[in-house]
Write an enzyme that holds these catalytic residues in place. Structure first.
Site: not given
Ligand code: CP3
Length: 343
Positions: A23, A27, A36, A74, A149
Site C-alpha cells: 500500500r 492516503r 485523488r 485494487d 467480499y
Molecule cells: O500501493 C499500493 O499498494 C496501492 C494499490 C492497492 C490498493 N489496494 C489501493 C487502494 C493495492 C495493492 C490494494 C490491494 C487491496 N485492496 C487488498 C489487499 C491488500 C490488503 O490490504 O490486504 C484489499 C483487501 C483491497 C480491498 C480494499 N480496497 C479495501 C478493504 C479498501 C478500503 C480499506 C482501505 O484500506 O481504505 C480499499 C480501498 C483502497 N485501495 C484504497 C487504496 C489507495 C483507499 C481508497 C481511497 O483513496 O480512499
C-alpha cells in the site's frame, strides 16, 4: 534498470536487501490525496484513469527510493466486469450492493476478457514501464479473499455467510471459486503480457480459516492460478497469505517463488519452515510509529534475523496505514538500504 528486487525474488545474491511497502501508494501521502481529489471523481474513477494511476504509482518510488513499484489499482477491480456492482464508501470500504448468495447469482457471473474490459490496467502498466527504473509488480486478490467480499457484500468480522456457503453448499462455493479463479488467472496473465515483471497474489483473509478449511477451500485455487501462469510466463510470483503463520505448511505448496509474511511470526522461525522460498516482510506496520532510533533498531534486528533466508525482500507485514507520517517511511527505506549493504 535497478533489478535488485527481481534478483532477490529469484533467490540470487544482491548487493543489499531490496525494499518496497504494501500500500505504498495511498492516503498517508498528501500528494496521493491531491491527485485523488483532482477532478473530484471517486476512488474507482481514479483506478480507471491510467495517467493518474501512473502518477500515484510513481510517487512513493520517487520520494523514498523504493526498489519496486506496485501497479495502482485494487484487487476488487475485476469483480465489476464479472458482473458485480462495486462501490467504495468513505469510512466503510468496499461494498457490493448485490452479494452472491444463490446458484442464480453464481451463474450470472461472467469470466471477462481482461484486455477488453480492463484496458485501463494494461494501459497503466505500459505507461509505467516506459517511466520506471525499478521493476513493476502487478497483482490480484486470491480467489478466497475475493469470494469473501462477493459473498459478504463487503468487509466482515466473522465471515458467517462465506463459511456457511463452504459448509452448507460446498458445490455452490466451488462453482463460485472456480469462476473467480478463471477470471484471476486470465487477469494476471494479461498483466504479465502487458509488462508486469512480478505478480503478487494478496490473500488478505486467509488467516481467518482453520488449516483444514484453508487446505480445502482456499489453497487449491491459488495453486491452479500459479500453475496456469507458469505455462505462459516466467515472472516471479509472490503469495501473501495475511495472518498465515499457522498455514505455512500449506502456503509453501502454493507454487510461489516468494512467500509474504505478516508480522505475527518471527521471521527467523518462519525462514526455518518455508523450505526453498524467498521471504518478503515482515515489520509490523504500526512499528512505523516507534521513535526513530527504536525503529532503526527493529529494522536492523529484522535484517539480521532474515540472514539465513534463500532471499529476503524487506516489507511491512501488511499495508501501511493512512495515519503514518511519510518521514517514517523514508527512515525505514533508508535504514534497510544502509544496514543491509554488503561489502
Ligand atoms: O500501493 C499500493 O499498494 C496501492 C494499490 C492497492 C490498493 N489496494 C489501493 C487502494 C493495492 C495493492 C490494494 C490491494 C487491496 N485492496 C487488498 C489487499 C491488500 C490488503 O490490504 O490486504 C484489499 C483487501 C483491497 C480491498 C480494499 N480496497 C479495501 C478493504 C479498501 C478500503 C480499506 C482501505 O484500506 O481504505 C480499499 C480501498 C483502497 N485501495 C484504497 C487504496 C489507495 C483507499 C481508497 C481511497 O483513496 O480512499
Amino acid at each position: 534498470m535497478n533489478d535488485t528486487f527481481l534478483k532477490a525474488c529469484r533467490g540470487e545474491k544482491t548487493e543489499y536487501t531490496p525494499v518496497w511497502i504494501m500500500r505504498q501508494a495511498g492516503r498517508y501521502l498528501p500528494q496521493y490525496l491531491e491527485v485523488r481529489g483532482r477532478g473530484k471523481g471517486t476512488f474507482l474513477d481514479l483506478c480507471k484513469d491510467p495517467a493518474r494511476c501512473t502518477e500515484v504509482t510513481l510517487q512513493p518510488v520517487d520520494f523514498f527510493n523504493m526498489d519496486a513499484a506496485i501497479l495502482f489499482s485494487d484487487i476488487l477491480i475485476p469483480m465489476e466486469p464479472m458482473g458485480m456492482n462495486l462501490e467504495f464508501h468513505e469510512g466503510r470500504g468496499p461494498v457490493f450492493t448485490d452479494p452472491i448468495r444463490s446458484r442464480k447469482d453464481v451463474e450470472a457471473l461472467v469470466i471477462p476478457d481482461p484486455e477488453a474490459t480492463m484496458p485501463f490496467v494494461m494501459e497503466t502498466i505500459k505507461l509505467l514501464r516506459a517511466e520506471l527504473k525499478v521493476p513493476l509488480i502487478g497483482f490480484s486478490g486470491a480467489p478466497f479473499t475475493l469470494a469473501t467480499y462477493l459473498i459478504e457484500g463487503g468487509s466482515s468480522k466473522v465471515f458467517l455467510e462465506t463459511k456457511k456457503m463452504m459448509f452448507q453448499a460446498p458445490e455452490l462455493y466451488h462453482n463460485l471459486l472456480q469462476k473467480i479463479t478463471d477470471c484471476t488467472s486470465l487477469y494476471l496473465q494479461a498483466q504479465a503480457k502487458a509488462g508486469a515483471q512480478t505478480l503478487q497474489i494478496f490473500d488478505s483473509w486467509a488467516g481467518i480459516l482453520a488449516p483444514v478449511d484453508y487446505a480445502r477451500f482456499a489453497l487449491p485455487y491459488v495453486q491452479s492460478i500459479i500453475n496456469d501462469l507458469r505455462k505462459v510466463t516466467d515472472v516471479p510470483i509472490i503469495y501473501f497469505a495475511n495472518n498465515g503463520s499457522t498455514l505455512i505448511e500449506h502456503t509453501m505448496t502454493a507454487g510461489a517463488d516468494v512467500l509474504g509474511l505478516d508480522w505475527r511470526i518471527n521471521i527467523k522461525k518462519a525462514i526455518a519452515r518455508v523450505g526453498d522460498h524467498v521471504v518478503q516482510g515482515n515489520l509490523d506496520p504500526i512499528a512505523l510509529f516507534l521513535p526513530e532510533e527504536d525503529l532503526k533498531q527493529r529494522i536492523k534486528q529484522l535484517l539480521e534475523d532474515a540472514r539465513e533466508a534463500k532471499g529476503h525482500i524487506f516489507n511491512l507485514g501488511h499495508g501501511v496505514v493512512p495515519q503514518t507520517p511519510p518521514d517514517q517511511v523514508r527512515i525505514t527505506v533508508d535504514a534497510v538500504h544502509e544496514f543491509s549493504a554488503r561489502a
